[in-house]
Design a protein around this motif. Sequence first.
Motif, PDB file in Angstrom:
ATOM      1  N   THR A  60       5.557  61.727  -9.309  1.00 57.36           N
ATOM      2  CA  THR A  60       6.017  60.338  -9.260  1.00 57.36           C
ATOM      3  C   THR A  60       7.354  60.272  -9.989  1.00 57.36           C
ATOM      4  N   PRO A  61       8.169  59.251  -9.736  1.00 61.28           N
ATOM      5  CA  PRO A  61       9.429  59.129 -10.479  1.00 61.28           C
ATOM      6  C   PRO A  61       9.180  59.147 -11.986  1.00 61.28           C
ATOM      7  N   LEU A 120      12.622  63.822  -0.170  1.00 58.57           N
ATOM      8  CA  LEU A 120      11.963  62.567  -0.545  1.00 58.57           C
ATOM      9  C   LEU A 120      12.823  61.716  -1.475  1.00 58.57           C
ATOM     10  N   GLY A 121      14.000  62.222  -1.823  1.00 59.42           N
ATOM     11  CA  GLY A 121      14.921  61.441  -2.647  1.00 59.42           C
ATOM     12  C   GLY A 121      14.884  61.745  -4.121  1.00 59.42           C
ATOM     13  N   TYR A 122      14.135  62.770  -4.527  1.00 56.15           N
ATOM     14  CA  TYR A 122      14.054  63.103  -5.952  1.00 56.15           C
ATOM     15  C   TYR A 122      15.276  63.897  -6.401  1.00 56.15           C
ATOM     16  N   THR A 123      15.710  63.623  -7.636  1.00 52.68           N
ATOM     17  CA  THR A 123      16.811  64.333  -8.265  1.00 52.68           C
ATOM     18  C   THR A 123      16.298  65.001  -9.528  1.00 52.68           C
ATOM     19  N   GLN A 132      14.730  54.330  -8.979  1.00 52.58           N
ATOM     20  CA  GLN A 132      15.202  55.593  -9.536  1.00 52.58           C
ATOM     21  C   GLN A 132      14.144  56.676  -9.318  1.00 52.58           C
ATOM     22  N   LYS A 133      14.582  57.851  -8.892  1.00 47.89           N
ATOM     23  CA  LYS A 133      13.637  58.929  -8.580  1.00 47.89           C
ATOM     24  C   LYS A 133      14.087  60.230  -9.249  1.00 47.89           C
ATOM     25  N   LEU A 146      10.990  67.888  -2.056  1.00 45.72           N
ATOM     26  CA  LEU A 146      11.221  66.867  -3.080  1.00 45.72           C
ATOM     27  C   LEU A 146      12.607  66.249  -2.922  1.00 45.72           C
ATOM     28  N   LYS A 147      13.593  67.072  -2.636  1.00 45.71           N
ATOM     29  CA  LYS A 147      14.941  66.544  -2.411  1.00 45.71           C
ATOM     30  C   LYS A 147      14.964  65.641  -1.191  1.00 45.71           C
ATOM     31  N   SER A 203       8.311  61.970 -13.617  1.00 47.26           N
ATOM     32  CA  SER A 203       7.370  63.033 -13.949  1.00 47.26           C
ATOM     33  C   SER A 203       8.052  64.157 -14.725  1.00 47.26           C
ATOM     34  N   ILE A 243      13.207  63.388 -11.836  1.00 44.34           N
ATOM     35  CA  ILE A 243      12.094  64.163 -12.355  1.00 44.34           C
ATOM     36  C   ILE A 243      12.645  65.348 -13.149  1.00 44.34           C
TER      37      ILE A 243
END
Length: 286
Positions: free
Chosen positions: A192-193, A222-225, A22-23, A219-220, A195, A25
């Motif tokens: 980091t996931p 890199l897979g962050y939501t 899970q990523k 960030l998107k 954060s 933030i």
Amino acid sequence: PLPAVAAGMRGAIRRVDLAPGQKFIALTLDLCESRGEVAGYEGRIFDYLRKESVKATVFAGGKWMRSHRPRAEQLMSDPLFELANHSDTHRNLRTAPPQRIGDEIVNPQRTYHAIRTDMARAQCIAGTKDAMSSVPGQMRLFRFPFGACNPASLAAVKDAGLLAIQWDLSTGDPDPRSTAQQIANRILKRVTPGSIIIAHANGRGWNTADALPLVIPKLKALGYTFVTVSELLARGKPVIAESCYDSRPGDTDRYDVLSGLRAAAGQKPAASDSGGGLPWLERSLP
């Protein structure tokens, strides 16, 4: 009144541990304003977040909401944004007397309730069923001014039923020497996931509006939501500290000294989480 926070959540929440893979933030933006001043509103930040459908939690001071009421209404009614309590006048609650601590916590709750009530009575909304259903009845999160608390002020926040939200990633945006690229690089290096990222949208985040377009697409990629703080808390296990601090325990002690010096000099408190008014002294303190 909200029920008091349960024993296991009575510290300062710094981040959230998530399940592997899970990523998520949380981007948080402070809108603080001190006594004797009117702070700003950086509309470019919110315009960009709306354009990119990026959620954020906005920690707004009670005084800021009263002096920027139309903006507070806009943020309150936008489902992308979660409004949270950032004290009334951005006072250092570590050095405030008990009654003042209570006022700093409760007054923003009253202001939020008054604004929401007036919105619900507006002609364009009053006759529309469920028009206010997406606007929470109360704010449930609190951020300490300067990221500084002590046992008494932390207990007062918890007894008021509010979760104390800190951060594990500071953009450093109150420092005008931090360029947009430096802010973006700092976020990318430290995120980091789980954060919780702190930045400012009251005109004291000097280069944040230019930094977000540099970093959010990366960030998107890199897979962050991006989610609100409340959504992040619901997805994992909060990491809770017994005290409030910026990067390491005790590093907000300097604000006690600054508050005392300002009071002695008759200066108004700083409206930025990085301090102000006596920057040369702040840089010389631990």
